[in-house]
Motif scaffolding. Structure first.
Motif, PDB file in Angstrom:
ATOM      1  N   ALA A  15      -7.230 -25.822  56.981  1.00 37.44           N
ATOM      2  CA  ALA A  15      -5.711 -26.427  56.818  1.00 37.44           C
ATOM      3  C   ALA A  15      -4.622 -25.219  56.940  1.00 37.44           C
ATOM      4  CB  ALA A  15      -5.461 -27.351  55.738  1.00 37.44           C
ATOM      5  N   VAL A  16      -5.085 -24.119  56.374  1.00 36.05           N
ATOM      6  CA  VAL A  16      -4.244 -22.899  56.278  1.00 36.05           C
ATOM      7  C   VAL A  16      -4.113 -22.323  57.611  1.00 36.05           C
ATOM      8  CG1 VAL A  16      -3.828 -20.814  55.328  1.00 36.05           C
ATOM      9  CG2 VAL A  16      -4.412 -22.568  53.732  1.00 36.05           C
ATOM     10  N   ARG A  17      -5.426 -22.088  58.101  1.00 34.37           N
ATOM     11  CA  ARG A  17      -5.593 -21.400  59.491  1.00 34.37           C
ATOM     12  C   ARG A  17      -4.747 -22.089  60.501  1.00 34.37           C
ATOM     13  NH1 ARG A  17      -8.691 -21.161  64.082  1.00 34.37           N
ATOM     14  NH2 ARG A  17      -9.081 -19.270  64.723  1.00 34.37           N
ATOM     15  N   THR A  18      -4.928 -23.483  60.435  1.00 31.90           N
ATOM     16  CA  THR A  18      -4.191 -24.290  61.590  1.00 31.90           C
ATOM     17  C   THR A  18      -2.825 -24.083  61.643  1.00 31.90           C
ATOM     18  OG1 THR A  18      -5.724 -25.713  61.402  1.00 31.90           O
ATOM     19  CG2 THR A  18      -3.771 -26.617  62.484  1.00 31.90           C
ATOM     20  N   GLU A  19      -2.137 -24.226  60.397  1.00 29.74           N
ATOM     21  CA  GLU A  19      -0.554 -23.937  60.202  1.00 29.74           C
ATOM     22  C   GLU A  19      -0.245 -22.515  60.808  1.00 29.74           C
ATOM     23  OE1 GLU A  19       1.935 -26.117  59.083  1.00 29.74           O
ATOM     24  OE2 GLU A  19       0.506 -27.426  59.996  1.00 29.74           O
ATOM     25  N   LEU A  20      -0.984 -21.343  60.169  1.00 28.95           N
ATOM     26  CA  LEU A  20      -0.478 -20.059  60.566  1.00 28.95           C
ATOM     27  C   LEU A  20      -0.747 -19.970  61.895  1.00 28.95           C
ATOM     28  CD1 LEU A  20      -2.183 -18.108  57.521  1.00 28.95           C
ATOM     29  CD2 LEU A  20       0.252 -18.739  57.820  1.00 28.95           C
ATOM     30  N   VAL A  21      -1.825 -20.346  62.573  1.00 33.16           N
ATOM     31  CA  VAL A  21      -2.021 -20.258  64.036  1.00 33.16           C
ATOM     32  C   VAL A  21      -0.704 -20.902  64.803  1.00 33.16           C
ATOM     33  CG1 VAL A  21      -3.239 -20.686  66.114  1.00 33.16           C
ATOM     34  CG2 VAL A  21      -4.306 -19.768  63.991  1.00 33.16           C
ATOM     35  N   THR A  22      -0.613 -22.188  64.544  1.00 30.29           N
ATOM     36  CA  THR A  22       0.436 -22.704  65.138  1.00 30.29           C
ATOM     37  C   THR A  22       1.846 -22.704  65.233  1.00 30.29           C
ATOM     38  OG1 THR A  22       0.149 -24.633  63.590  1.00 30.29           O
ATOM     39  CG2 THR A  22      -1.158 -24.914  65.473  1.00 30.29           C
ATOM     40  N   ARG A  23       2.239 -22.393  63.683  1.00 31.78           N
ATOM     41  CA  ARG A  23       3.545 -22.116  63.490  1.00 31.78           C
ATOM     42  C   ARG A  23       3.835 -20.675  63.093  1.00 31.78           C
ATOM     43  NH1 ARG A  23       5.371 -25.871  58.987  1.00 31.78           N
ATOM     44  NH2 ARG A  23       7.253 -25.205  59.731  1.00 31.78           N
ATOM     45  N   ARG A  24       2.757 -19.834  62.843  1.00 25.71           N
ATOM     46  CA  ARG A  24       2.984 -18.332  62.466  1.00 25.71           C
ATOM     47  C   ARG A  24       3.852 -18.302  61.111  1.00 25.71           C
ATOM     48  NH1 ARG A  24       0.541 -15.324  66.313  1.00 25.71           N
ATOM     49  NH2 ARG A  24       0.083 -16.093  68.185  1.00 25.71           N
ATOM     50  N   TRP A  25       4.799 -17.273  61.236  1.00 24.54           N
ATOM     51  CA  TRP A  25       5.671 -17.194  59.949  1.00 24.54           C
ATOM     52  C   TRP A  25       6.485 -18.450  59.610  1.00 24.54           C
ATOM     53  CZ3 TRP A  25      10.805 -17.351  59.480  1.00 24.54           C
ATOM     54  CH2 TRP A  25      11.473 -17.608  60.793  1.00 24.54           C
ATOM     55  N   ARG A  26       6.653 -19.156  60.513  1.00 26.67           N
ATOM     56  CA  ARG A  26       7.526 -20.460  59.923  1.00 26.67           C
ATOM     57  C   ARG A  26       6.834 -21.261  59.145  1.00 26.67           C
ATOM     58  NH1 ARG A  26       8.341 -20.049  65.310  1.00 26.67           N
ATOM     59  NH2 ARG A  26       6.793 -21.785  65.864  1.00 26.67           N
ATOM     60  N   ALA A  27       5.410 -21.232  59.179  1.00 33.88           N
ATOM     61  CA  ALA A  27       4.538 -21.923  58.294  1.00 33.88           C
ATOM     62  C   ALA A  27       4.882 -21.794  56.552  1.00 33.88           C
ATOM     63  CB  ALA A  27       3.149 -21.830  58.597  1.00 33.88           C
ATOM     64  N   VAL A  28       5.266 -20.413  56.666  1.00 31.30           N
ATOM     65  CA  VAL A  28       5.474 -19.828  55.186  1.00 31.30           C
ATOM     66  C   VAL A  28       6.793 -19.282  54.913  1.00 31.30           C
ATOM     67  CG1 VAL A  28       3.190 -19.333  54.675  1.00 31.30           C
ATOM     68  CG2 VAL A  28       4.291 -17.512  55.915  1.00 31.30           C
ATOM     69  N   ALA A  29       7.861 -20.080  55.715  1.00 22.54           N
ATOM     70  CA  ALA A  29       9.096 -19.602  55.556  1.00 22.54           C
ATOM     71  C   ALA A  29       9.751 -19.578  54.006  1.00 22.54           C
ATOM     72  CB  ALA A  29       9.991 -20.138  56.704  1.00 22.54           C
ATOM     73  N   MET A  30       9.379 -20.839  53.439  1.00 24.64           N
ATOM     74  CA  MET A  30      10.067 -20.900  52.049  1.00 24.64           C
ATOM     75  C   MET A  30       9.386 -19.873  50.988  1.00 24.64           C
ATOM     76  SD  MET A  30       9.533 -24.356  49.693  1.00 24.64           S
ATOM     77  CE  MET A  30       7.671 -23.642  49.433  1.00 24.64           C
ATOM     78  N   GLY A  98       2.250 -19.439  49.435  1.00 27.67           N
ATOM     79  CA  GLY A  98       1.901 -19.487  50.891  1.00 27.67           C
ATOM     80  C   GLY A  98       0.912 -20.859  51.113  1.00 27.67           C
ATOM     81  N   ILE A  99       0.004 -20.561  50.542  1.00 29.58           N
ATOM     82  CA  ILE A  99      -1.294 -21.706  50.355  1.00 29.58           C
ATOM     83  C   ILE A  99      -0.754 -22.999  50.618  1.00 29.58           C
ATOM     84  CG2 ILE A  99      -3.446 -22.483  49.785  1.00 29.58           C
ATOM     85  CD1 ILE A  99      -4.254 -19.702  49.207  1.00 29.58           C
ATOM     86  N   ALA A 100       0.094 -23.525  49.378  1.00 30.22           N
ATOM     87  CA  ALA A 100       0.504 -24.695  49.220  1.00 30.22           C
ATOM     88  C   ALA A 100       1.719 -25.065  50.243  1.00 30.22           C
ATOM     89  CB  ALA A 100       1.160 -24.524  47.751  1.00 30.22           C
ATOM     90  N   GLU A 101       2.508 -24.147  50.523  1.00 28.47           N
ATOM     91  CA  GLU A 101       3.324 -24.689  51.630  1.00 28.47           C
ATOM     92  C   GLU A 101       2.749 -25.166  52.895  1.00 28.47           C
ATOM     93  OE1 GLU A 101       7.307 -22.952  53.810  1.00 28.47           O
ATOM     94  OE2 GLU A 101       6.394 -21.509  52.646  1.00 28.47           O
ATOM     95  N   THR A 102       1.497 -24.288  53.406  1.00 32.62           N
ATOM     96  CA  THR A 102       0.898 -24.689  54.576  1.00 32.62           C
ATOM     97  C   THR A 102       0.010 -26.049  54.533  1.00 32.62           C
ATOM     98  OG1 THR A 102      -0.893 -23.285  53.823  1.00 32.62           O
ATOM     99  CG2 THR A 102       0.620 -22.342  55.488  1.00 32.62           C
ATOM    100  N   CYS A 103      -0.443 -26.282  53.057  1.00 30.40           N
ATOM    101  CA  CYS A 103      -1.237 -27.513  53.018  1.00 30.40           C
ATOM    102  C   CYS A 103      -0.427 -28.657  52.727  1.00 30.40           C
ATOM    103  CB  CYS A 103      -2.149 -27.157  51.874  1.00 30.40           C
ATOM    104  SG  CYS A 103      -3.429 -25.832  52.545  1.00 30.40           S
ATOM    105  N   LEU A 104       0.488 -28.414  52.155  1.00 28.43           N
ATOM    106  CA  LEU A 104       1.255 -29.470  51.209  1.00 28.43           C
ATOM    107  C   LEU A 104       2.548 -30.038  51.891  1.00 28.43           C
ATOM    108  CD1 LEU A 104       0.697 -28.840  47.588  1.00 28.43           C
ATOM    109  CD2 LEU A 104      -0.805 -30.144  48.842  1.00 28.43           C
TER     110      LEU A 104
END
Length: 235
Positions: A15-30, A98-104
């Motif tokens: 779940a984390v890898r998919t978000e980071l690969v597709t959205r990059r830094w925007r996945a953890v902007a918060m 960071g993990i929570a933002e990408t997963c939740l």
């Protein structure tokens, strides 16, 4: 060992890898914003002119009026403890948030974080009202009313437990809970007990979520059986 790692963290990693690969830094902007805000608060509160303003807007104590504490709670997540190294708080926020933002997602991450923080804040008031002689060690001494609440750590612990529940990382989740329990046994202070209160609140959320999932799935199965067993209507 690899089999255990895949079973324990495989779904979470995917779940984390998919978000980071597709959205990059925007996945953890918060999360990046939270790290920057915590850093700013740390710098400001260590200046002679900045300590008072930071305390006024982001530090919560049990002696404060409840309405005032609730107003300060949103920013209290980002005010690190003065007696602890700030790099620890920043690392916790970067990793767990960071993990929570990408997963939740951001809304749910903030909801769980504030639920955990608020649980710790309210527990402090209840514990002081019960007093140090309360059963099961639930009480707190009156002097704890002057102690600043945990800052980001209660939110971090609550998010860690919730993410482990969502992705079935049972051993990791149990390890987090055990570590917080050991913390209270070794160093019985307000922060440790607030962490346990945060965990308790998040476990209630998890239990309600599990109940809703079971109810939804059982309702879906009953509907499927009803449809499959319904007699055909001939014209």
């Amino acid at each position: 060992m690899s089999r255990f790692a895949h079973r324990e963290w495989g779904a979470l990693y995917a779940a984390v890898r998919t978000e980071l690969v597709t959205r990059r830094w925007r996945a953890v902007a918060m999360t990046l914003g939270a790290v920057c805000l915590t850093s700013v608060f740390q710098v400001v509160q260590n200046r002679p002119w900045g300590y008072g303003p930071v305390q006024a807007i982001g530090s919560v104590r049990a002696e404060d009026p409840l309405w005032e504490a609730l107003l300060r709670t949103p920013l209290s997540l980002f005010v690190p403890a003065l007696d602890l190294p700030v790099w620890g708080a920043l690392a916790q926020i970067l990793l767990v948030f960071g993990i929570a933002e990408t997963c939740l997602g951001r809304p749910r991450t903030l909801l769980i974080a504030y639920t955990a923080t608020l649980a710790g804040t309210l527990y402090a008031r209840v514990g002081i009202a019960l007093g140090p002689g309360a059963p099961l060690g639930l009480g707190l001494p009156a002097t704890d009313a002057l102690v600043v609440d945990t800052g980001p750590s209660a939110a971090v612990v609550g998010l860690a437990v919730y993410v482990c529940w969502r992705h079935r990382a049972w051993v990791t989740g149990a390890a987090v809970v055990l570590a917080m329990a050991v913390e209270v046994l070794v160093k019985c202070n307000l922060a440790g007990k607030e962490h346990l209160a945060a965990i308790a609140a998040v476990l209630v959320v998890c239990a309600v979520g599990s109940w809703c999932q079971r109810r939804s799935s059982s309702g879906g199965r009953r509907e499927g059986r009803t449809r499959s067993g319904a007699p055909a209507i001939r014209s």
